[in-house]
Design a protein around this motif. Structure first.
Motif, PDB file in Angstrom:
ATOM      1  N   ARG A  28      53.099  26.707  41.025  1.00 56.68           N
ATOM      2  CA  ARG A  28      52.403  27.954  40.720  1.00 56.68           C
ATOM      3  C   ARG A  28      51.673  28.406  41.985  1.00 56.68           C
ATOM      4  O   ARG A  28      52.077  28.067  43.074  1.00 56.68           O
ATOM      5  N   CYS A  29      50.598  29.149  41.856  1.00 52.49           N
ATOM      6  CA  CYS A  29      49.988  29.767  43.042  1.00 52.49           C
ATOM      7  C   CYS A  29      48.696  29.049  43.420  1.00 52.49           C
ATOM      8  O   CYS A  29      47.921  28.683  42.547  1.00 52.49           O
ATOM      9  N   ARG A  30      48.492  28.877  44.722  1.00 53.38           N
ATOM     10  CA  ARG A  30      47.261  28.236  45.199  1.00 53.38           C
ATOM     11  C   ARG A  30      46.141  29.240  45.447  1.00 53.38           C
ATOM     12  O   ARG A  30      45.003  28.867  45.601  1.00 53.38           O
ATOM     13  N   PHE A  31      46.472  30.533  45.542  1.00 51.46           N
ATOM     14  CA  PHE A  31      45.462  31.536  45.913  1.00 51.46           C
ATOM     15  C   PHE A  31      44.761  32.137  44.703  1.00 51.46           C
ATOM     16  O   PHE A  31      43.579  32.390  44.720  1.00 51.46           O
ATOM     17  N   HIS A  32      45.576  32.438  43.686  1.00 48.12           N
ATOM     18  CA  HIS A  32      45.082  33.285  42.606  1.00 48.12           C
ATOM     19  C   HIS A  32      44.738  32.471  41.375  1.00 48.12           C
ATOM     20  O   HIS A  32      45.548  31.663  40.923  1.00 48.12           O
ATOM     21  N   GLY A  33      43.564  32.728  40.846  1.00 50.57           N
ATOM     22  CA  GLY A  33      43.141  32.033  39.626  1.00 50.57           C
ATOM     23  C   GLY A  33      43.845  32.617  38.421  1.00 50.57           C
ATOM     24  O   GLY A  33      44.741  33.459  38.530  1.00 50.57           O
ATOM     25  N   THR A  89      49.999  38.480  48.440  1.00 54.13           N
ATOM     26  CA  THR A  89      50.959  37.429  48.761  1.00 54.13           C
ATOM     27  C   THR A  89      50.540  36.122  48.104  1.00 54.13           C
ATOM     28  O   THR A  89      49.363  35.865  47.914  1.00 54.13           O
ATOM     29  N   CYS A  90      51.515  35.307  47.739  1.00 52.05           N
ATOM     30  CA  CYS A  90      51.216  33.960  47.220  1.00 52.05           C
ATOM     31  C   CYS A  90      52.012  32.914  47.990  1.00 52.05           C
ATOM     32  O   CYS A  90      52.071  31.755  47.591  1.00 52.05           O
ATOM     33  N   THR A  91      52.685  33.328  49.055  1.00 56.58           N
ATOM     34  CA  THR A  91      53.583  32.419  49.758  1.00 56.58           C
ATOM     35  C   THR A  91      52.826  31.213  50.292  1.00 56.58           C
ATOM     36  O   THR A  91      51.774  31.370  50.898  1.00 56.58           O
ATOM     37  N   ASN A 118      46.976  40.315  40.615  1.00 58.00           N
ATOM     38  CA  ASN A 118      47.792  40.370  41.824  1.00 58.00           C
ATOM     39  C   ASN A 118      48.873  39.299  41.860  1.00 58.00           C
ATOM     40  O   ASN A 118      49.603  39.197  42.841  1.00 58.00           O
ATOM     41  N   CYS A 119      48.965  38.501  40.823  1.00 57.27           N
ATOM     42  CA  CYS A 119      49.807  37.314  40.933  1.00 57.27           C
ATOM     43  C   CYS A 119      50.633  37.097  39.681  1.00 57.27           C
ATOM     44  O   CYS A 119      50.095  36.983  38.587  1.00 57.27           O
ATOM     45  N   ARG A 120      51.943  37.017  39.867  1.00 53.83           N
ATOM     46  CA  ARG A 120      52.810  36.812  38.703  1.00 53.83           C
ATOM     47  C   ARG A 120      52.668  35.407  38.156  1.00 53.83           C
ATOM     48  O   ARG A 120      52.959  35.156  36.998  1.00 53.83           O
TER      49      ARG A 120
HETATM   50 ZN   LIG Z   1      49.369  34.165  43.494  1.00 48.93          ZN
END
Ligand SMILES: [Zn+2]
Ligand SMILES: [Zn+2]
Length: 781
Positions: free
Chosen positions: A362-367, A497-499, A372-374
């Motif tokens: 999953r994503c490390r940036f978005h809670g 971005t979530c890359t 902003n994050c799928r």
């Molecule tokens: Zn994200």
């Protein structure tokens, strides 16, 4: 009676009575720099209790200059009848204070003022140590980072506590592991810091375990215990629907439960035993195992069938057996990889199964719930789903860094706020935490502190805690440093971005963020007066310098200026090396800060720079944006998508290097795809030894130039080239380059396709050039 502190000077009784009377609503421990109270601990008490007493005396002495005596007493009768006394642990229990709450981690504490006594009891000696440190924090002390840089002890001549003080705290987690990746494993300062803030408590393990439950040695005799994969039995995983496998694995677990505890714990204290699949996929394909998966229910990061039911059904079958003898012991399973999705065929997990969500995919940036994050809405849905099927137990294995990047300042304050905000609403009684962390304090300091704090109690007021952090850690420079970190935090939370790795970072580290961050740091440097605060600011500034150099390097790469990029990269390498040499807390982890940049971007720079330094001349810079089409059915070759005459005007446009696949909504695409672009070459390039160079891709390129098939190259972000292309090229008119790519297996970073600049260059004439045989771009020929 035995005085532990040689500095003890016992105050006279009259003085004590006077001071208590004078203050009325407070119990005074130190008055105008004079020691008033004595600290009592039971003779022969465990280390944690004795250390708690010594630590209290040490800290109060720094605060006030007064050293309180630490006295070991055999029992309560030895405690001074009338003097002000701080009584810790078993002795305080003897005096009648009891814990009024309990926890499975057994390290809750309670402290209370009762007349001229300050009593502190806990569920365990570890709790006494935590309780004393919490009490010191209420007096204004703080430990914001490991080592001297993080220790903040205010100075005051008189120290007192309210006489109606009564505080009880218990943890809602049973595991708080802070795992440092790489060679910078937890040193003395980190260990001391964690012990003080969250008990540094590991109640067990959730790691990959099947290889331990059914050892490979059994493979010869019993291949049927193991996974069927592509028609053959292999020892890579287990066949988890076989009754025999279940019995062998359960017997291993029972044996471990009888004889082996977790690190630092006895078997009798260990609560969780690992029972999850081996890492690396390849689960059993036999018809019984496969029947547990639901057709069409897929893990989006890999496109493979979700296989949570079989993993957790196996865990339930094991727990069914182990819980007969060990009803208090759980099996720890990671929710991970292709078993991240909530099992569809199980209404409830076994009560002795403890799932731990490890959202590496999953994503490390978005809670959670971040628009902003799928990934964030999927993760929220999964957390709710797992909480529903679990019997009140849920763990989190969180990445405290951006997976393949720990070079740039990063903040997860909003991430944690959103995560625990949601977790606290769930019907979960027992949490467990593991933080996979990189020892890069210049980049991660605030959320590293926060993660440690919330792992003991997820219900803390995060805003208040972080306010305290910024005021405490940065002292007189708090205001600009709070702005500095919260701006970075906002930039990540709002990033499009979530890359993973460094590929999306130039979208976050905009000129504006770099400039405002630099201004905050300069302001903080002006305000910092004490050496400690100057160091704290310098640590953050060193992190910002990494971001400044990184953005410069990335721009140079985008401009095909590989020589300038290489020079800036050398500067960055020296800078990070100096940071990593700092004693704990290490400012940067050399291997994971610079080393990851080198692996994920550095090969491109080095190869490009070598070409230019050897006399190569760029004659064609291919554009960032190409025409692009998915090729789900892998029909592109048949349909002639490589032909110059093919009409690609209806294809979409896709950036090759300035944006990643993840940035362009392709992170979950798993099929083939095609890129096409055209380019002009100057007439004077004719007759030279021209090469087509790809700076990097994930994980293959199958290349056609003006309809001629040049061949395929593979590798993850490794520069590679095609020589002897001159006969395929046209000069003074358009050339058509068509590239077929297929998505690689790496599902964690959101990368794919062409990732780095592509160019045509003229190799130096023979005799001027040492040949390119040694360059990494040549290895895959
Ligand atoms: Zn994200
Ligand atoms: Zn099977």
């Amino acid at each position: 009676m035995n005085v532990r502190s040689s500095l003890a000077v016992l105050p006279v009784l009259a003085f004590v009575l006077l001071s208590v009377e004078r203050h009325g609503h407070a119990l005074t421990l130190v008055e105008d720099g004079e020691p008033i109270a004595r600290i009592y601990v039971a003779a022969g008490a465990p280390d944690d209790e004795c250390d708690a007493a010594d630590e209290m005396a040490r800290v109060l002495a720094i605060m006030s200059g007064a050293r309180l005596p630490v006295i070991e007493a055999a029992d309560r009768s030895e405690i001074h009848k009338t003097a002000v006394c701080v009584v810790l642990g078993a002795l305080a229990e003897e005096m009648g204070l009891t814990m009024n709450r309990s926890s499975r981690a057994s390290d809750g504490y309670r402290y209370q003022v009762n007349g001229n006594r300050l009593l502190l009891v806990a569920e365990s000696p570890r709790g006494v140590y935590l309780g004393v440190n919490n009490l010191l924090e209420t007096l204004g002390c703080g430990w914001y980072a490991p080592g001297a840089i993080g220790e903040v002890i205010p100075r005051r001549a008189t120290i007192s506590v309210p006489d109606d003080l009564d505080c009880t705290r218990v943890s809602n987690s049973i595991n708080r592991r802070y795992w440092y990746g790489g060679k910078n494993s937890k040193g003395e300062a980190n260990t001391a810091w964690l012990r003080r803030l969250n008990g540094d408590y590991m109640s067990g393990s959730w790691s990959h375990a099947w290889a331990r439950l059914v050892p490979k040695e059994l493979f010869q005799e019993h291949p049927e215990y193991f996974s069927l994969y592509n028609g053959e039995r292999t020892a890579r995983q287990l066949c988890t629907t076989s009754r025999d496998t279940i019995h062998v694995a359960a017997a291993s677990l029972i044996d471990r439960m009888r004889t082996k505890g977790a690190a630092r714990l006895e078997p009798s204290e260990t609560l969780v035993y690992p029972a999850g699949p081996n890492d690396g996929g390849g689960l059993c394909q036999c018809s019984e195992c496969a029947a547990l998966d639901t057709p069409g229910y897929v893990e989006p990061s890999s496109g493979k069938r979700a296989c949570s039911t079989r993993v957790f059904q196996f865990a339930a079958d094991l727990a069914q057996i182990t819980s007969r003898e060990f009803p208090e012991k759980d099996l720890g399973i990671l929710v991970y990889s292709d078993y991240s999705r909530v099992p569809q065929k199980m209404k409830k997990l076994h009560p002795n199964v403890f799932p731990m969500i490890a959202p590496i995919r999953r994503c490390r940036f978005h809670g959670l719930g971040n628009p902003n994050c799928r990934w964030s809405s999927l993760l929220r849905e999964e957390i709710h789903g797992w909480a529903n099927v679990s019997c009140g137990k849920l763990g989190f294995y969180i990445y405290n860094y951006n997976l393949a990047d720990s070079l740039l300042p990063f903040s997860k304050i909003t991430y944690y706020k959103e995560l625990v905000g949601e977790v606290n609403k769930l019907d979960v009684e027992q949490l467990a935490w593991v933080f996979e962390t990189i020892d890069s304090w210049a980049m991660h300091a605030p959320h590293m502190y926060l993660s440690v704090r919330l792992s003991w109690d997820s219900t803390i007021d995060i805003d208040a805690e972080m306010d305290r952090y910024f005021r405490g850690f940065y002292g007189e420079a708090a205001e600009p440093m709070k702005t500095y970190w919260l701006n970075i935090d906002r930039a990540y939370a709002q990033a499009s971005t979530c890359t993973g790795a460094c590929y999306g970072q130039h979208h976050i580290w905009t000129d504006q963020l770099l400039a405002s961050s630099r201004a905050d740091i300069e302001k903080a440097k002006q305000l910092a007066r004490s050496d400690r605060v100057k160091q704290a600011v310098a640590m953050a500034e060193a992190g910002l310098r990494c971001a400044e150099l990184f953005v410069q390097i990335w721009r140079n790469v985008g401009e095909f200026d590989f020589l300038a990029a290489a020079e800036a990269k050398d500067t960055l390498k020296d800078h990070v090396a100096a940071m990593s040499e700092k004693p704990e807390p290490h400012w940067a982890h050399e291997r994971y800060a610079f080393g990851y940049l080198q692996r994920f971007l550095g090969l491109t720079i080095d190869d490009g720079a070598k070409i230019l330094a050897d006399g190569g001349k760029i004659v064609g810079k291919l554009p960032d944006v190409w025409r692009f089409s998915r090729d789900e059915r892998a029909m592109g070759t048949e349909l002639g998508w490589f032909r110059p005459g093919f009409d690609d005007s209806h294809w979409s446009k896709l950036a090759t290097y300035w944006q990643s696949w993840d940035d362009q909504e392709l992170a979950t695409y798993h099929g083939d795809a095609w890129y096409r672009t055209s380019f002009l070459l100057p007439a004077d390039a004719k007759g030279r030894d021209l090469r087509l160079w790809f700076g990097g891709f994930d994980h293959n390129v199958d290349v056609y130039l003006n309809g001629h098939h040049l061949g395929e190259r593979r590798g993850f972000v490794k520069p590679q080239e095609f020589s002897e292309i001159t006969n395929c090229l046209k000069f003074g008119e358009h050339n058509l380059l068509a590239v077929r790519v297929s998505a690689g297996d790496l599902a964690e970073l959101g990368t794919g396709g062409i990732m780095m600049p592509v160019m045509i260059y003229a190799a130096p004439a023979l005799g001027m050039h040492d040949g390119s045989a040694g360059r990494p771009g040549q290895v895959a020929d």
